[in-house]
Design a protein around this motif. Structure first.
Motif, short mmCIF file in Angstrom:
data_model
loop_
_atom_site.label_atom_id
_atom_site.label_comp_id
_atom_site.label_asym_id
_atom_site.label_seq_id
_atom_site.Cartn_x
_atom_site.Cartn_y
_atom_site.Cartn_z
N THR A 77 30.06 -14.14 -36.45
CA THR A 77 29.16 -13.68 -37.20
C THR A 77 29.10 -14.57 -38.48
O THR A 77 28.14 -14.65 -39.28
CB THR A 77 29.14 -12.32 -37.65
OG1 THR A 77 30.33 -12.07 -38.40
CG2 THR A 77 28.91 -11.34 -36.48
N GLU A 78 30.16 -15.14 -38.86
CA GLU A 78 30.01 -16.07 -40.00
C GLU A 78 31.40 -16.95 -40.03
O GLU A 78 32.26 -16.72 -39.86
CB GLU A 78 30.33 -14.84 -41.26
CG GLU A 78 30.34 -15.61 -42.71
CD GLU A 78 30.50 -15.04 -43.67
OE1 GLU A 78 30.48 -15.40 -45.00
OE2 GLU A 78 30.72 -13.64 -43.69
N LEU A 241 24.74 -20.58 -36.60
CA LEU A 241 25.69 -20.50 -37.34
C LEU A 241 26.25 -21.56 -38.16
O LEU A 241 26.80 -21.43 -39.28
CB LEU A 241 26.93 -20.17 -36.41
CG LEU A 241 28.34 -19.50 -36.86
CD1 LEU A 241 28.00 -18.12 -37.56
CD2 LEU A 241 29.14 -19.22 -35.59
N ARG A 244 23.95 -22.24 -41.10
CA ARG A 244 24.12 -21.25 -42.17
C ARG A 244 25.44 -21.34 -42.98
O ARG A 244 25.46 -20.88 -44.15
CB ARG A 244 24.02 -19.84 -41.56
CG ARG A 244 22.46 -19.61 -40.93
CD ARG A 244 22.37 -18.04 -40.57
NE ARG A 244 22.91 -17.95 -39.29
CZ ARG A 244 24.07 -17.33 -39.08
NH1 ARG A 244 24.71 -16.61 -40.02
NH2 ARG A 244 24.70 -16.96 -37.80
N ALA A 245 26.42 -21.82 -42.29
CA ALA A 245 27.67 -21.91 -42.89
C ALA A 245 27.75 -23.22 -43.99
O ALA A 245 28.52 -22.92 -44.92
CB ALA A 245 28.68 -22.13 -41.96
#
Length: 377
Positions: A77-78, A241, A244-245
């Protein structure tokens, strides 16, 4: 303490990277693979599975255990890049993995957001879950039902041919906004078209789908094509992912890497397969394919091993040789290629091509399970 490697994704690239690193580096590394499913998805056979063939049953935990690679079933998720941590959601709760090196091989999914109604009404064949749903829906159709495959790339062609051969009672059409097989040589295009005609597939190329509804689809000229099922095979998207990171990505969200598969923005991160924007040795970018996923995964392992040993890794020197397209179980096309992916005039067709591709598919699975020793730098 062992160097901690976390691999996100267990497709062709992820498995080959994880197993090759663990085999070559032994106790010097602790490798953990994270993946949402607990079985390997043999993606190059999904058109067969959608038509009714059984899926490969390869347990990820078991195949990784033989190389002493840990497996965690869950969804990442992260990516906390600053702290070198990966957050994972599992059925038992949330987990956090720390890493020294991150290998990002999250793969790709069907592109469903480009046309209204696709996500709600169309079937896709890009992973285990959506292919199982497509298989169930298609199996419920009765003779005479219309199935429309949208997309004239290799996946669309393979799906249309497989369904037509396996379910001869269905009526199949293939719709694409470009020329059918436009990237192939003239001989290759001609064989694909004649094979689909032989199987009874109606081809409509140079037409654009602007909407998908529950009972069919709408073309750009306003024509409505009634259909009992629509299979959408128009390109692939990658997870958000990485973007976004904060990893450096291209316009499609793929991680930009150098020739050793190392992230340009974060040197402790490597990426391979569909989730990486990889430059070819002869120029241009490598396309999403099993043919590029396997060598890029192996390159990741070799690059990590070289740098841990204080050596400069060799860049990947991949060039294309051929592309395989199934046209049912008894026919196929092997399009021979120049190294930069341009088609040669030479092709292989018919039963020989079908057998050729079957051998390539089986060898891809073998190479995924047994990725070979590390290369010296």
């Amino acid at each position: 303490m062992a160097h901690r490697i976390v691999v996100v994704g267990a497709g062709y690239a992820g498995l080959s990277a994880a197993k090759r690193a663990a085999r070559g580096l032994g106790g010097r590394v602790a490798v953990t693979v994270v993946n949402p499913a607990d079985v390997f998805v043999e993606r190059v056979r999904l058109h067969e599975v959608a038509a009714g063939a059984p899926a490969v049953d390869l347990s990820l935990a078991e195949t990784l255990a033989d190389r002493r690679v840990a497996f965690l079933r869950g969804t990442v998720t992260e990516l906390a890049l600053a702290g070198r941590r990966v957050a994972v959601a599992t059925t038992g709760g949330s987990h956090e993995l720390e890493y020294d090196t991150l290998v990002y091989t999250a793969g790709s999914t069907a592109r469903t957001g480009c046309v209204p109604g696709v996500a709600e009404h169309a079937l896709t064949v890009s992973g285990a879950a959506d292919t199982a749903a497509a298989r169930a829906r298609l199996a419920d159709l009765t003779d005479g039902a219309w199935v429309t495959v949208v997309g004239g790339g290799a996946t669309g062609i393979e799906v249309a041919a497989e369904l037509a051969e396996t379910h001869p009672g269905l009526r199949l059409r293939l719709v694409t906004d470009e020329e059918l097989g436009g990237w192939l040589s003239p001989r290759g295009r001609a064989h694909v078209r004649s094979a689909l005609e032989r199987l009874g597939v109606q081809v409509r190329d140079h037409v654009e789908v602007v909407e998908v509804a529950a009972d069919g689809l709408v073309l750009d000229d306003g024509q409505v094509l009634s259909s009992d099922a629509v299979v959408w095979s128009v390109g692939f998207d990658v997870p958000s992912l990485a973007a976004r990171a904060g990893l450096e990505v291209d316009r499609s969200g793929r991680v930009r890497v150098d020739g050793t598969m190392r992230s340009y923005s974060h040197p402790e991160v490597y990426a391979a397969g569909d989730a990486a924007a990889m430059g070819g040795a002869l120029g241009g970018e490598l396309r999403m394919a099993c043919a590029t996923a396997l060598p890029s995964g192996r390159q990741v392992a070799d690059s990590i091993a070289a740098r841990l040993a204080g050596r400069t890794p060799r860049p990947m020197r991949f060039s294309y040789a051929f592309q395989c397209i199934s046209l049912g179980r008894r026919d196929g096309l092997i399009q021979f290629l120049h190294g930069d992916d341009r088609p040669r005039d030479r092709v292989l067709t018919g039963r020989a091509a079908a057998l050729f591709k079957e051998g390539i598919v089986r060898s891809a699975l073998t190479f995924t399970r047994l990725p070979g020793p590390l290369l010296p730098s």
